[in-house]
Write a protein that holds these residues in place. Structure first.
Motif, PDB file in Angstrom:
ATOM      1  N   UNK A 298      19.456  24.662  27.514  1.00 56.87           N
ATOM      2  CA  UNK A 298      19.361  23.245  27.892  1.00 56.87           C
ATOM      3  C   UNK A 298      18.019  22.636  27.497  1.00 56.87           C
ATOM      4  N   UNK A 299      16.959  23.424  27.617  1.00 57.68           N
ATOM      5  CA  UNK A 299      15.618  22.913  27.286  1.00 57.68           C
ATOM      6  C   UNK A 299      15.476  22.645  25.795  1.00 57.68           C
ATOM      7  N   UNK A 300      16.022  23.523  24.969  1.00 53.80           N
ATOM      8  CA  UNK A 300      15.956  23.322  23.513  1.00 53.80           C
ATOM      9  C   UNK A 300      16.764  22.108  23.091  1.00 53.80           C
ATOM     10  N   UNK A 301      17.923  21.920  23.704  1.00 52.88           N
ATOM     11  CA  UNK A 301      18.740  20.751  23.395  1.00 52.88           C
ATOM     12  C   UNK A 301      18.017  19.479  23.821  1.00 52.88           C
ATOM     13  N   UNK A 302      17.372  19.512  24.971  1.00 52.53           N
ATOM     14  CA  UNK A 302      16.617  18.351  25.453  1.00 52.53           C
ATOM     15  C   UNK A 302      15.491  18.000  24.486  1.00 52.53           C
ATOM     16  N   UNK A 303      14.823  19.007  23.945  1.00 49.75           N
ATOM     17  CA  UNK A 303      13.728  18.767  22.998  1.00 49.75           C
ATOM     18  C   UNK A 303      14.254  18.136  21.712  1.00 49.75           C
ATOM     19  N   UNK A 304      15.413  18.589  21.237  1.00 53.57           N
ATOM     20  CA  UNK A 304      16.006  18.002  20.033  1.00 53.57           C
ATOM     21  C   UNK A 304      16.380  16.548  20.284  1.00 53.57           C
ATOM     22  N   UNK A 305      16.967  16.261  21.431  1.00 53.75           N
ATOM     23  CA  UNK A 305      17.338  14.886  21.755  1.00 53.75           C
ATOM     24  C   UNK A 305      16.113  13.980  21.831  1.00 53.75           C
ATOM     25  N   UNK A 306      15.054  14.482  22.400  1.00 52.32           N
ATOM     26  CA  UNK A 306      13.812  13.714  22.494  1.00 52.32           C
ATOM     27  C   UNK A 306      13.287  13.385  21.101  1.00 52.32           C
ATOM     28  N   UNK A 307      13.286  14.371  20.226  1.00 50.15           N
ATOM     29  CA  UNK A 307      12.783  14.173  18.854  1.00 50.15           C
ATOM     30  C   UNK A 307      13.630  13.159  18.103  1.00 50.15           C
ATOM     31  N   UNK A 308      14.958  13.271  18.219  1.00 51.03           N
ATOM     32  CA  UNK A 308      15.842  12.344  17.510  1.00 51.03           C
ATOM     33  C   UNK A 308      15.676  10.923  18.041  1.00 51.03           C
ATOM     34  N   UNK A 309      15.609  10.773  19.350  1.00 49.87           N
ATOM     35  CA  UNK A 309      15.457   9.430  19.913  1.00 49.87           C
ATOM     36  C   UNK A 309      14.150   8.785  19.467  1.00 49.87           C
ATOM     37  N   UNK A 310      13.075   9.539  19.467  1.00 50.22           N
ATOM     38  CA  UNK A 310      11.777   8.990  19.071  1.00 50.22           C
ATOM     39  C   UNK A 310      11.786   8.558  17.609  1.00 50.22           C
ATOM     40  N   UNK A 311      12.344   9.372  16.739  1.00 49.24           N
ATOM     41  CA  UNK A 311      12.319   9.056  15.310  1.00 49.24           C
ATOM     42  C   UNK A 311      13.247   7.905  14.957  1.00 49.24           C
ATOM     43  N   UNK A 312      14.476   7.920  15.513  1.00 44.49           N
ATOM     44  CA  UNK A 312      15.393   6.835  15.188  1.00 44.49           C
ATOM     45  C   UNK A 312      14.911   5.510  15.771  1.00 44.49           C
ATOM     46  N   UNK A 313      14.356   5.553  16.978  1.00 44.70           N
ATOM     47  CA  UNK A 313      13.848   4.328  17.592  1.00 44.70           C
ATOM     48  C   UNK A 313      12.716   3.740  16.766  1.00 44.70           C
TER      49      UNK A 313
END
Length: 324
Positions: A298-313
């Motif tokens: 769950x922690x690794x998935x959360x980190x990926x989601x954080x990275x994607x949201x920051x870059x796309x935003x």
């Protein structure tokens, strides 16, 4: 003395029964719904259905896939975000509804950064920069030269304004210093067909959709956007190899629960997902579809989601992109 002991024993039994009654039922104790925020068919839906079957076998209750398409995935994922946080309504999160589309509207139905409890990744794939087969450019360097020689003349399709392929096209323009003509379509298949019909020059196509066309010689490919080369297309370089690491982006699918879901439920699902993603048939089926079966904590998935949201935003803000 005997009566006192008897009363004490009864008191202990009552206390134990009361404590047991307060314990939550073992999860899952009934059917679980996995909402897929896209129409049936395609690698996203296929992966969800295969994983649902594998989870059902492990956990002893039906895991039922429900397709709720629309609004770039926000209809389905919005329903998950609003669902009771008990583990019985889950979402099959992917790039668009989990890191792109909500940032393109002023009043999104949920914030992808806070609305969900990540459980596990299930698959990783890439975008492949493809072109109609008769385009003059033989490689990425030739493509850049062609675009620079004819500013605004080389066209690039997408699956709609604000879609991930559209944002990648904007990033490509900035990174390579080229001017491309954006041509939005209603969906990916429309863009692929436009390339096949020689109506448009380029597109960032999902590798799962691009692979059969590339192998048949019906499309031309230049690079993939994963950090490492795709097993389905090992001869195609990554964007990082071409000196464009900023164009590295995965396509991901994974299981999420509504925010606030008990940790014990998330952990049980995560453990079951680890076994499911390791299933040989699942991995082989995904590989044939141009997708890499990939699990996570769950922690690794959360980190990926954080990275994607920051870059796309960041891309959305810098290019002032909106679907309103």
């Amino acid at each position: 003395m005997k009566i006192a002991r008897l009363l004490a024993a009864v008191a202990l039994l009552v206390t134990a029964m009361g404590a047991h009654a307060q314990e939550p039922a073992a999860y899952p104790s009934r059917a679980v719904t996995i909402v897929v925020p896209f129409s049936a068919g395609g690698a996203t839906d296929l992966s969800a259905r295969m994983i649902a079957t594998l989870l059902s076998r492990q956990l002893g209750q039906p895991f039922v896939v429900e397709n709720r398409a629309g609004a770039g995935g926000m209809i389905g994922m919005g329903a998950v975000a609003r669902a009771q946080a008990d583990g019985y309504t889950l979402g099959w999160g992917g790039n668009s509804p989990m890191s792109v589309t909500p940032h393109l509207t002023r009043s999104p139905p949920y914030d992808p950064r806070t609305a969900f409890a990540p459980v596990s990744l299930a698959a990783i794939s890439s975008w492949t920069l493809t072109s109609r087969p008769d385009l003059a450019a033989k490689d990425f360097e030739g493509l850049v030269k062609l675009a620079k020689a004819s500013p605004g003349k080389v066209s690039i399709a997408s699956s709609g304004n604000g879609s991930a392929p559209h944002l990648l096209a904007e990033m490509l323009k900035q990174s390579a210093g080229i001017d491309l003509l954006h041509v939005p379509y209603k969906g990916e298949i429309d863009g692929v067909n436009a390339q096949l019909g020689r109506q448009v020059d380029l597109m960032f196509t999902s590798t799962s959709a691009a692979t059969p066309q590339l192998k048949a010689g019906k499309l031309k490919g230049y690079a993939v956007t994963t950090p490492k080369r795709e097993s389905a297309l090992p001869d195609y370089p990554t964007m990082a190899e071409l000196g464009k690491p900023e164009l590295t982006f995965e396509i991901f699918f994974g299981l999420v629960a509504p925010a606030g879901t008990p940790k014990a439920v998330v952990d049980r699902l995560a453990a079951a997902m680890k076994t499911a993603v390791a299933d040989a048939n699942y991995r082989d089926t995904m590989a044939k579809a141009g997708v890499s079966a990939t699990g996570s904590s769950p922690e690794e998935f959360a980190a990926l989601l954080k990275r994607h949201n920051e870059r796309w935003l960041d891309v959305i803000k810098r290019n002032n992109i909106s679907i309103e």
